[in-house]
Every structure is written in C-alpha cells, then in structure tokens.
Design a protein around this motif. Sequence first.
Motif, PDB file in Angstrom:
ATOM      1  N   THR A  59      -0.131  -0.691   8.486  1.00 35.09           N
ATOM      2  CA  THR A  59      -0.068   0.734   8.213  1.00 35.09           C
ATOM      3  C   THR A  59      -0.867   1.499   9.259  1.00 35.09           C
ATOM      4  OG1 THR A  59       0.017   0.176   5.887  1.00 35.09           O
ATOM      5  CG2 THR A  59      -0.420   2.453   6.421  1.00 35.09           C
ATOM      6  N   ALA A  60      -0.319   2.642   9.665  1.00 38.16           N
ATOM      7  CA  ALA A  60      -0.932   3.371  10.767  1.00 38.16           C
ATOM      8  C   ALA A  60      -2.327   3.870  10.428  1.00 38.16           C
ATOM      9  CB  ALA A  60      -0.046   4.544  11.129  1.00 38.16           C
ATOM     10  N   SER A  61      -2.527   4.378   9.249  1.00 40.75           N
ATOM     11  CA  SER A  61      -3.866   4.830   8.883  1.00 40.75           C
ATOM     12  C   SER A  61      -3.964   4.763   7.364  1.00 40.75           C
ATOM     13  CB  SER A  61      -4.107   6.253   9.373  1.00 40.75           C
ATOM     14  OG  SER A  61      -3.755   7.168   8.376  1.00 40.75           O
ATOM     15  N   ASP A  62      -5.143   4.923   6.839  1.00 41.14           N
ATOM     16  CA  ASP A  62      -5.297   4.830   5.392  1.00 41.14           C
ATOM     17  C   ASP A  62      -4.779   6.064   4.676  1.00 41.14           C
ATOM     18  OD1 ASP A  62      -6.279   2.361   5.645  1.00 41.14           O
ATOM     19  OD2 ASP A  62      -8.393   2.932   5.537  1.00 41.14           O
ATOM     20  N   ALA A  63      -4.839   7.205   5.351  1.00 39.91           N
ATOM     21  CA  ALA A  63      -4.364   8.437   4.716  1.00 39.91           C
ATOM     22  C   ALA A  63      -2.847   8.401   4.627  1.00 39.91           C
ATOM     23  CB  ALA A  63      -4.797   9.633   5.542  1.00 39.91           C
TER      24      ALA A  63
END
Length: 274
Positions: A59-63
Amino acid sequence: MTWSERQRAMLAEMGIRVWDVSPADEPVEAEAPASVSAPAEVSVPAVADARPPRTSTETASDAPSPSALASTMDWPALREAVASCTACSLCESRRQTVFGIGHPQAHWMIVGEAPGEEEDRSGEPFVGRSGQLLDNMLRAIGLSRQAGETPDPAKQVFIANTLKCRPPGNRNPLPDELARCEGFLIRQIQLVQPRIILAMGRFAVQSLLRSTAPIGQLRGRVHRYQGVPLVVTYHPAYLLRNLSEKGRAWDDLCLALDTVEASAGAAQHAPAGG
Ligand code: URA
C-alpha cells in the motif's frame, strides 16, 4: 455479421489490405501475421480471478486515498471523488481529471493506461491518435463509446484508464500512483458490470491481473478479473508504432467478441429457475 464479414470489416478499418483470389477463397491479407482467425476455442484462464488484495506493505501510504473509499460510491459520488482527488502529485500538474466515458451498463469495458495531453485538455479518454485507432477498431465490430438515443448496452463500451490524471510529459505511471488511483477503476468496473474487459497495454494488465508478464505472453486466451472475462491486447499507441502487430490486435478483438457472444448464447440456453 458472419465471421468473414467481421474479419473483412476489421482488417479494412485497421488499414490492412484484403483482396479476393476467387469468390470461394477466404480473404488474404497482406500485412497481418498468418493467423488472423480467432482461436478455435477460448482457453482455460491462465490467471483465474486475478487481483489478490494488496498486502499492507504494497500500500502506498497508511492514509486511505479517496480511491480506497470508492467501494460504496454511486456514479455521481465516484465522479466527484475523482474530480477532487489530490492523493498523488499528479493533481498538481493536471488540467483536469479524466474520469472515463461510455454507457454506464456497457457490456464492454476498455481499460487503458493514463490520459495524455489531449485527454488532459478535453477530459475524455482516448481522443488522440490512439483513440482514433481504438474507435476504428471498435466500429469495425459494431461497438461505440457514444450512446445514441436508444443505446443497446451490448453495443456500447465504457472506456477508462488506470490513472485518471495525466503523468507529466506522458511518462509511465508510477507504482504509487497506480496504487492510489486503482480504487476508482475497481469501482467503475463494479458499477458497469461489463460482460468483457479488454485490458490494453502493460499498465492495465498490471493493475487488473497483477502480472508483469509481457503482453505477447498473456494475449490469446481469456483471463478473469473478479469473474469477468478479460482479454489482454496491445495498447493502441503501441500499434501505431508497430503496424505489423495490428493483425494480432484484431485476433484479440475477435477473441473478446467470441467470448461475449458465447456467454450470451449460453445464458439464452440456460434452463430457467435454479
Ligand atoms: N492512452 C491511454 O492509455 N489512455 C488515454 O486516455 C489516452 C492515451
């Protein structure tokens, strides 16, 4: 349309010369590879129900990006979410987002790569030279992106891209951009519920099948995306640079057409009830 008529129409649209030796002869084509006929049968999917979920490390980022929240959106909400998306830096250089176009219940779904300059300007996918070739190919088998007054969904396509924003200078999409945008495409496919998906080019294939295999290895058979038959083919921009591959793209289109027709026929003959 009979097979022969379809073949002729497609070859003519794609600029491949056809001539008759005698009325009984099959058309002979000058430029395309020897096998211009559709495969005798649809092969068993090599990648069954592709697209396993991403792991957290992918996943690119947690947000969560807006596209990750798209899974319950209806068409207006999805359109709005795309238009206002700022999940990656492409939002800074785009003129506008390119949502996609076509009948919302089209039987055919075309998935391309990303908007180019003309698409960024017009807001519509595939309007440049690639788009003209794509439209010619679709027209040759009776399909259109333009819904008429009484559109038949069986003759309509919905065209979308893996990215909704133009990468600067038409560079390749980056993995992080694809990851942040993919929820939009997934939702579009869920809403359209196409009978067939044509994945054009390696980024569409990477997104939908999670495969980095070359197009040449993946084309020629029917894959599945979430149960929907999916045919891999060359991107029209590639075909413009490699004219000799047009015959193979024609094969792919015919495979897709045969797949749709076979499933429509099977549905007609299925016993009623359960
Ligand atoms: N190429 C694509 O993949 N998509 C477009 O919309 C235009 C060019």
